[in-house]
Design a protein around this motif. Structure first.
Motif, PDB file in Angstrom:
ATOM      1  N   PHE A 181       0.420  -1.263   0.100  1.00  0.00           N
ATOM      2  CA  PHE A 181       0.169  -0.220  -0.091  1.00  0.00           C
ATOM      3  C   PHE A 181       0.995   1.138  -0.161  1.00  0.00           C
ATOM      4  N   ASP A 182       2.095   1.422   0.913  1.00  0.00           N
ATOM      5  CA  ASP A 182       3.130   2.826   0.908  1.00  0.00           C
ATOM      6  C   ASP A 182       2.937   2.903  -0.195  1.00  0.00           C
ATOM      7  N   LYS A 183       3.872   1.531  -1.105  1.00  0.00           N
ATOM      8  CA  LYS A 183       4.312   1.831  -2.229  1.00  0.00           C
ATOM      9  C   LYS A 183       4.021   2.406  -3.478  1.00  0.00           C
ATOM     10  N   HIS A 184       2.459   2.287  -3.279  1.00  0.00           N
ATOM     11  CA  HIS A 184       2.036   1.961  -4.399  1.00  0.00           C
ATOM     12  C   HIS A 184       0.864   3.477  -4.469  1.00  0.00           C
ATOM     13  N   GLN A 185       1.211   4.084  -3.359  1.00  0.00           N
ATOM     14  CA  GLN A 185       0.532   5.232  -2.741  1.00  0.00           C
ATOM     15  C   GLN A 185       1.996   6.148  -3.390  1.00  0.00           C
ATOM     16  N   LYS A 186       2.875   6.030  -3.007  1.00  0.00           N
ATOM     17  CA  LYS A 186       3.881   6.642  -2.882  1.00  0.00           C
ATOM     18  C   LYS A 186       3.928   7.209  -4.673  1.00  0.00           C
ATOM     19  N   LYS A 187       4.022   5.488  -5.642  1.00  0.00           N
ATOM     20  CA  LYS A 187       3.768   6.015  -7.212  1.00  0.00           C
ATOM     21  C   LYS A 187       2.667   6.508  -7.571  1.00  0.00           C
ATOM     22  N   VAL A 188       2.085   6.552  -7.061  1.00  0.00           N
ATOM     23  CA  VAL A 188       0.706   7.834  -7.453  1.00  0.00           C
ATOM     24  C   VAL A 188       1.410   9.409  -6.889  1.00  0.00           C
ATOM     25  N   ILE A 189       1.294   9.479  -5.814  1.00  0.00           N
ATOM     26  CA  ILE A 189       2.142  10.615  -5.822  1.00  0.00           C
ATOM     27  C   ILE A 189       3.256  11.229  -6.949  1.00  0.00           C
ATOM     28  N   GLN A 190       3.945  10.054  -6.691  1.00  0.00           N
ATOM     29  CA  GLN A 190       5.143  10.543  -7.444  1.00  0.00           C
ATOM     30  C   GLN A 190       4.982  10.559  -8.647  1.00  0.00           C
ATOM     31  N   ASP A 191       3.747  10.567  -9.871  1.00  0.00           N
ATOM     32  CA  ASP A 191       3.908  10.161 -11.342  1.00  0.00           C
ATOM     33  C   ASP A 191       2.688  11.739 -11.302  1.00  0.00           C
ATOM     34  N   PHE A 192       2.188  11.845 -10.079  1.00  0.00           N
ATOM     35  CA  PHE A 192       1.448  12.651 -10.602  1.00  0.00           C
ATOM     36  C   PHE A 192       2.207  14.194 -10.176  1.00  0.00           C
ATOM     37  N   ASP A 193       3.169  14.124  -9.304  1.00  0.00           N
ATOM     38  CA  ASP A 193       4.191  14.938  -9.405  1.00  0.00           C
ATOM     39  C   ASP A 193       4.766  15.382 -10.885  1.00  0.00           C
ATOM     40  N   LYS A 194       5.317  14.305 -11.505  1.00  0.00           N
ATOM     41  CA  LYS A 194       5.993  13.870 -12.797  1.00  0.00           C
ATOM     42  C   LYS A 194       5.103  14.742 -13.763  1.00  0.00           C
ATOM     43  N   LYS A 195       3.888  14.958 -13.396  1.00  0.00           N
ATOM     44  CA  LYS A 195       2.973  15.409 -14.677  1.00  0.00           C
ATOM     45  C   LYS A 195       2.622  17.035 -14.611  1.00  0.00           C
ATOM     46  N   ILE A 196       2.553  17.155 -13.362  1.00  0.00           N
ATOM     47  CA  ILE A 196       2.537  18.621 -13.312  1.00  0.00           C
ATOM     48  C   ILE A 196       4.232  19.018 -12.899  1.00  0.00           C
ATOM     49  N   GLU A 197       5.616  18.652 -13.340  1.00  0.00           N
ATOM     50  CA  GLU A 197       6.778  19.166 -13.360  1.00  0.00           C
ATOM     51  C   GLU A 197       6.943  19.812 -15.008  1.00  0.00           C
ATOM     52  N   GLU A 198       6.272  18.677 -15.771  1.00  0.00           N
ATOM     53  CA  GLU A 198       6.195  18.547 -17.132  1.00  0.00           C
ATOM     54  C   GLU A 198       5.355  19.973 -18.018  1.00  0.00           C
ATOM     55  N   THR A 199       4.458  19.779 -17.198  1.00  0.00           N
ATOM     56  CA  THR A 199       3.186  21.057 -17.453  1.00  0.00           C
ATOM     57  C   THR A 199       4.201  21.759 -17.461  1.00  0.00           C
ATOM     58  N   LEU A 200       4.812  22.202 -15.848  1.00  0.00           N
ATOM     59  CA  LEU A 200       5.165  23.456 -15.476  1.00  0.00           C
ATOM     60  C   LEU A 200       6.072  24.174 -16.552  1.00  0.00           C
ATOM     61  N   LYS A 201       7.584  23.367 -17.091  1.00  0.00           N
ATOM     62  CA  LYS A 201       7.824  23.411 -17.892  1.00  0.00           C
ATOM     63  C   LYS A 201       8.161  23.562 -19.481  1.00  0.00           C
ATOM     64  N   ARG A 202       6.425  23.296 -19.675  1.00  0.00           N
ATOM     65  CA  ARG A 202       5.855  23.520 -20.864  1.00  0.00           C
ATOM     66  C   ARG A 202       5.346  24.945 -20.913  1.00  0.00           C
ATOM     67  N   LEU A 203       4.557  25.371 -19.421  1.00  0.00           N
ATOM     68  CA  LEU A 203       5.012  26.693 -19.516  1.00  0.00           C
ATOM     69  C   LEU A 203       5.352  27.584 -19.880  1.00  0.00           C
ATOM     70  N   LYS A 204       6.218  26.809 -18.964  1.00  0.00           N
ATOM     71  CA  LYS A 204       7.437  28.126 -18.585  1.00  0.00           C
ATOM     72  C   LYS A 204       7.936  28.662 -20.482  1.00  0.00           C
ATOM     73  N   GLN A 205       8.217  27.916 -21.081  1.00  0.00           N
ATOM     74  CA  GLN A 205       8.920  27.320 -22.037  1.00  0.00           C
ATOM     75  C   GLN A 205       7.802  28.659 -22.817  1.00  0.00           C
ATOM     76  N   GLN A 206       6.694  28.088 -23.174  1.00  0.00           N
ATOM     77  CA  GLN A 206       5.892  29.211 -23.868  1.00  0.00           C
ATOM     78  C   GLN A 206       5.855  30.540 -23.168  1.00  0.00           C
TER      79      GLN A 206
END
Length: 255
Positions: A181-206
């Motif tokens: 449960f703990d591993k799965h929860q951390k993975k979900v949060i890490q994936d979510f953080d990654k999506k946000i980071e990618e979106t922010l990079k794209r917005l900064k470039q724009q």
């Protein structure tokens, strides 16, 4: 409890990804700049409220549905909107690939069909394959335990020994479930953080590209205005010289 991305997008990914904060009352934060732990959530306003704000919300807006502390959604983002500084980012538009607060959702995504509340994007950990498999194994184990209990009256010594073994198995299974449960929860949060980071990079470039285009337009406009100004000055000088020549010619004729 909810995962916090921080108060500044530019620094949000330098924070410990395991940081956890309580959801707070957005009304108190917006109007009084005060912190108050959230005790409920309005499904129509998409706002977290403290006990006092819930009381008045129910009095003045009776048609709204308030979820209590045990049933309210748990946001994974406490980031303020870059456009509306007093609003939290609560939604993600899969059509536009953009995050939005309640104001942005109404103003910019009214015609979008895939605008989701952020907590609904996080997969249900309790429905994961690993948890289901462990639950099935636990059910099998419980059946074995029931069979063991049937022999209690036959051999007390065997039961005592089996009890120890059974407790060890229970503790082992418990640790396995919590670990998965703990591993799965951390993975979900890490994936979510990654999506946000990618979106922010794209917005900064724009943003960078927009600024460069505006600067280029400004340079062209300044050059055009300077050229126009110089052309006007030349015309004025030419007219002035012609007037002086005409004046001199007329003066000589009069003499």
């Amino acid at each position: 409890m909810a995962f916090s991305i921080g108060s500044d997008f530019s620094a949000s990914f330098t924070q410990d990804s395991d940081e956890v904060k309580e959801m707070f009352c957005e009304v108190c934060d917006k109007h009084d700049k005060q912190y108050a732990p959230a005790e409920g959530f309005c499904e129509e306003c998409f706002e977290y409220l403290c006990g006092t704000c819930i009381k008045y919300h129910k009095i003045y807006i009776k048609s709204h549905t308030i979820k209590d502390n045990d049933n309210m959604p748990q946001d994974f983002c406490l980031q303020k909107c870059s456009v509306h500084q007093d609003k939290l980012v609560k939604f993600y538009c899969q059509d536009c690939k953009k995050f939005a607060c309640t104001e942005c959702k109404t103003q910019d995504h009214g015609n979008c069909s895939m605008v989701s509340h952020l907590p609904t994007l996080v997969p249900g950990i309790e429905n994961s394959k690993e948890i289901k498999e462990l639950t099935e194994n636990l059910d099998t184990f419980m059946k074995d335990l029931e069979n063991t209990e049937k022999h209690v009256n036959i051999n007390m010594k065997c039961v005592a020994s089996q009890e120890t073994v059974t407790l060890d198995k229970v503790m082992k299974k418990k640790k396995e479930i919590l670990s998965v449960f703990d591993k799965h929860q951390k993975k979900v949060i890490q994936d979510f953080d990654k999506k946000i980071e990618e979106t922010l990079k794209r917005l900064k470039q724009q943003k960078k590209e927009k600024i460069e285009k505006l600067q280029e337009h400004q340079r062209k406009l300044e050059k055009l205005l300077n050229d126009e100004e110089n052309e006007i000055k030349k015309k004025i000088q030419t007219m002035k010289k012609n007037d002086e020549k005409n004046f001199a010619g007329n003066h000589r004729e009069n003499l």
